[in-house]
Write a protein that holds these residues in place. Structure first.
Motif, short mmCIF file in Angstrom:
data_model
loop_
_atom_site.label_atom_id
_atom_site.label_comp_id
_atom_site.label_asym_id
_atom_site.label_seq_id
_atom_site.Cartn_x
_atom_site.Cartn_y
_atom_site.Cartn_z
N PRO A 29 6.60 6.08 1.20
CA PRO A 29 6.94 4.76 1.74
C PRO A 29 5.77 3.81 1.51
N GLU A 30 6.03 2.51 1.61
CA GLU A 30 4.96 1.56 1.40
C GLU A 30 4.86 0.58 2.57
N TYR A 31 3.65 0.07 2.73
CA TYR A 31 3.35 -0.90 3.77
C TYR A 31 2.90 -2.20 3.08
N ARG A 32 3.02 -3.28 3.79
CA ARG A 32 2.59 -4.56 3.22
C ARG A 32 1.52 -5.18 4.12
N ILE A 33 0.50 -5.77 3.51
CA ILE A 33 -0.61 -6.34 4.25
C ILE A 33 -0.19 -7.67 4.86
N ALA A 34 -0.24 -7.75 6.20
CA ALA A 34 0.17 -8.96 6.92
C ALA A 34 -1.01 -9.87 7.25
N SER A 35 -2.20 -9.30 7.35
CA SER A 35 -3.41 -10.11 7.53
C SER A 35 -4.57 -9.38 6.89
N LEU A 43 0.84 -1.19 0.00
CA LEU A 43 0.00 0.00 0.00
C LEU A 43 0.88 1.24 0.00
N ARG A 44 0.45 2.26 -0.74
CA ARG A 44 1.16 3.54 -0.79
C ARG A 44 0.13 4.67 -0.78
N THR A 45 0.62 5.86 -0.42
CA THR A 45 -0.22 7.05 -0.53
C THR A 45 0.13 7.89 -1.74
N SER A 46 1.30 7.67 -2.35
CA SER A 46 1.70 8.38 -3.56
C SER A 46 2.79 7.59 -4.25
N VAL A 47 3.17 8.06 -5.44
CA VAL A 47 4.18 7.35 -6.23
C VAL A 47 5.55 7.39 -5.56
N SER A 48 5.76 8.35 -4.67
CA SER A 48 7.07 8.48 -4.02
C SER A 48 7.03 8.20 -2.51
N VAL A 66 -5.24 5.24 -0.09
CA VAL A 66 -4.06 4.46 -0.41
C VAL A 66 -4.33 3.69 -1.71
N TYR A 67 -3.26 3.31 -2.38
CA TYR A 67 -3.41 2.44 -3.55
C TYR A 67 -2.38 1.33 -3.46
N SER A 68 -2.60 0.29 -4.22
CA SER A 68 -1.66 -0.83 -4.22
C SER A 68 -1.06 -1.01 -5.61
N ALA A 127 3.77 0.03 11.73
CA ALA A 127 2.83 1.09 12.08
C ALA A 127 2.69 2.07 10.92
N ALA A 128 1.45 2.49 10.67
CA ALA A 128 1.17 3.39 9.54
C ALA A 128 0.51 4.66 10.05
N ASP A 129 1.01 5.78 9.57
CA ASP A 129 0.44 7.07 9.92
C ASP A 129 -0.71 7.39 8.97
N LEU A 130 -1.80 6.64 9.12
CA LEU A 130 -2.97 6.80 8.27
C LEU A 130 -4.17 7.13 9.14
N LYS A 131 -5.04 7.99 8.64
CA LYS A 131 -6.24 8.35 9.38
C LYS A 131 -7.45 8.24 8.46
N SER A 132 -8.63 8.21 9.05
CA SER A 132 -9.84 8.09 8.24
C SER A 132 -9.93 9.27 7.27
N GLY A 133 -10.28 8.95 6.04
CA GLY A 133 -10.33 9.95 4.98
C GLY A 133 -9.11 9.95 4.09
N ASP A 134 -8.02 9.32 4.56
CA ASP A 134 -6.84 9.17 3.70
C ASP A 134 -7.14 8.14 2.61
#
Length: 566
Positions: free
Chosen positions: A321-327, A314-319, A378-380, A369-376
């Motif tokens: 950081p990215e997160y990976r889905i663990a479950s 998962l990312r918030t933009s093309v540049s 993400v794309y994969s 940990a991801a600094d994401l809040k409701s309304g943000d």
């Protein structure tokens, strides 16, 4: 004998036989190569069947040879469904419908106030008041040049073979003597002729679709990596009793791939006269509804697909950081423990707005940990169809080639298309990133002739743009590493190349012949895209423009044919 298994011979098959039971029996026996005898098979839904005429589910490493086989659907619904299959090859099959999912005819009258037109249906075509109308030039038998959007039409029979189509101003677009197609006949189930759902490594070879109530081929979800080679989506033969050739193949898109891990190889294919886009590779973002204690609740903007999967990034933009889905697990919205504030925003969301998302929630934990809040948003990059190859195809269809992923467009001939487009087509706050797109060695003739769309940024014959919600182009990069090289753009209306929102673009050695000969449409006006430019670049950085040749620019071209703006 209907089937040849391994080395046994094929005997003649009656046109009235149904091959489906024998195919199913062969699959139960574990056969890996099945040959259907040539013939025309008129198929209705099986008793107790699902939403398709022929269902192939859970197959692995099976080859189905159907050379000389025509499947004629007698009910306007999905003809073939491949569901959760792997390594399946389908070869030689042709799909058509009777009755056809569209009709066609000649415009014989227009109301004085231009509020309606009357269409006399051609002999041999269904006498049905389908309301999705496209106006066709009688000489070219192709979409009428400059035809406006005809959305919201209503149709009714006003005689034994006359359809009246109502829409304010339609009589200005369609005049007596024009031809028209009227489509989107659907009776049950999904409308797409062939569905490839949650599959991987599928091969279609010499497969033809002559008509479809919706799309011709829809590929959605799964690992992808499929191949479509020497396939055709083209109008079929004249129906019995008809003197006029068909004007239409599919009612909607010819071919669409969406939300798959790896994009398809589409090679040496033909796409003619589809009712909407010719080919597209589609993706979507996911809205963050909750992030609490490391558990993130997401909802896809596309309610018809499975969304992100275990292990996806998962990312918030093309540049970013990215997160990976663990479950991952899927729950209804009412079971996602969302706040009242979030539920109110979801309930009140209007179409195409940031909060208009699927009612299905995807509950995930991430690898950190991801600094994401409701309304943000993400794309994969793993659910976009990245890595597609669309090569050496011939397209003569009035819709778009639409790209929402990185991949290769090479050596294609696009004859009188709407345009070759890259655009996320998402709300301005939605997350998106498209990398490594190569558009190389294509020939595009007479693009940009579709209706004026001032509200759209898709203003170039080759157009790569991304928009915000306030009629501005995105300043932050959406595209990264774009190459437009060695293409030939002949004629057309409006700009030949439009680029925005890109970090790292090369526009090199393109041949642009006779641009701006016709009065350009107002497409792009809301975003300040000059309709008299030949090449226009905006809100982009690290751009190389070199070796391009502009020949015989017309009187509608600006004095500065190449415009690069900050």
């Amino acid at each position: 004998m209907l089937l040849m298994l391994c080395l046994t011979s094929v005997l003649a098959a009656s046109a009235q036989e149904d091959f489906r039971p024998q195919v199913n029996e062969a699959l139960k026996r574990g056969e890996k190569r099945i040959v259907i005898a040539p013939g025309t098979y008129r198929l209705a839904p099986l008793t107790g069947g699902g939403g398709e005429l022929w269902n192939l589910s859970g197959l692995k490493d099976v080859e189905i040879i159907a050379e000389g086989v025509t499947l004629v659907g007698t009910k306007l619904m999905r003809a073939i469904s491949l569901h959760r299959c792997s390594g399946v090859t389908l070869q030689g099959l042709t799909v058509d419908y009777d009755p056809l999912p569209f009709t066609q005819g000649e415009v014989i009258a227009a109301a004085e106030d231009a509020s309606s037109i009357d269409i006399k249906i051609h002999a041999g075509y269904p006498r049905r008041p389908y309301s999705r109308v496209d106006v066709i030039d009688a000489k070219t038998r192709y979409r009428k040049k400059g035809m406006p959007f005809l959305w919201g039409t209503k149709a009714e029979m006003v005689g034994e073979d006359v359809v009246r189509v109502r829409l304010a101003g339609i009589g200005k677009a369609a005049r007596p003597g024009d031809l028209a197609s009227l489509s989107t006949g659907q009776e049950a189930g999904a409308p797409h002729a062939i569905s490839v759902d949650s599959c991987e490594r599928i091969t279609f070879r010499n497969v033809t679709v002559h008509s479809a109530p919706g799309m011709g081929i829809l590929e959605a979800d799964g690992e992808g990596g499929s191949s479509f080679v020497h396939c055709k989506i083209v109008p079929g033969p004249k129906p019995p009793g008809a003197a006029e050739e068909r004007l239409l193949s599919t009612s909607w898109d010819a071919f669409q791939s969406k939300t798959i891990r790896k994009g398809p190889l589409v090679e040496h294919c033909e796409i003619f006269h589809a009712g909407d886009d010719s080919w597209s590779v589609q993706s979507s973002d996911h809205l963050v509804l909750k992030n609490e204690g490391g558990v993130v609740v997401l909802a896809s903007r596309d309610e018809f697909t499975e969304g992100v999967q275990l292990g996806d990034r998962l990312r918030t933009s093309v540049s970013s950081p990215e997160y990976r889905i663990a479950s991952r697990k899927v729950v209804p919205r009412k079971e996602a423990a969302l706040s009242e504030e979030v539920l109110a925003k979801l309930a009140g969301a209007e179409a195409w707005s940031a909060w208009k998302v699927s009612p299905k929630c995807i509950v995930v934990t991430l690898d950190r940990a991801a600094d994401l809040k409701s309304g943000d948003s993400v794309y994969s990059p793993d659910r976009m169809g990245n890595g597609f190859v669309f090569r050496h195809n011939h397209v003569h269809s009035p819709g778009r080639i639409l790209l929402k992923a990185g991949g290769l467009m090479e050596g294609n001939v696009l004859d009188t298309p709407h345009a070759l487009i890259a655009c996320p087509e998402l709300p301005g706050t939605a997350a998106v990133g498209i990398e490594d797109m190569v558009i190389k060695g294509n020939t595009i003739r007479n693009g940009g002739w579709f209706c004026a769309a001032p509200w759209s940024s898709q203003a170039g014959v080759i157009s790569i743009t991304a928009t915000l919600d306030n009629s501005k182009l995105r300043a932050e990069p959406v595209y990264k590493h774009v190459c437009i090289e060695g293409n030939t753009v002949e004629g057309g209306a409006g700009p030949s190349i439009v680029i925005s929102s890109t970090d790292g673009a090369t526009i090199r050695n393109n041949q642009i012949v006779s641009p701006q000969q016709d009065a350009p449409p107002d497409t792009g006006a809301s975003y300040g895209i000059p309709k008299d430019a030949v090449i226009w670049i905006h809100e982009s950085k690290d751009v190389t423009v070199e070796g391009n040749v502009i020949e015989n620019a017309g009187s509608f071209a600006a004095g500065q044919q190449v415009q690069i703006q900050k």
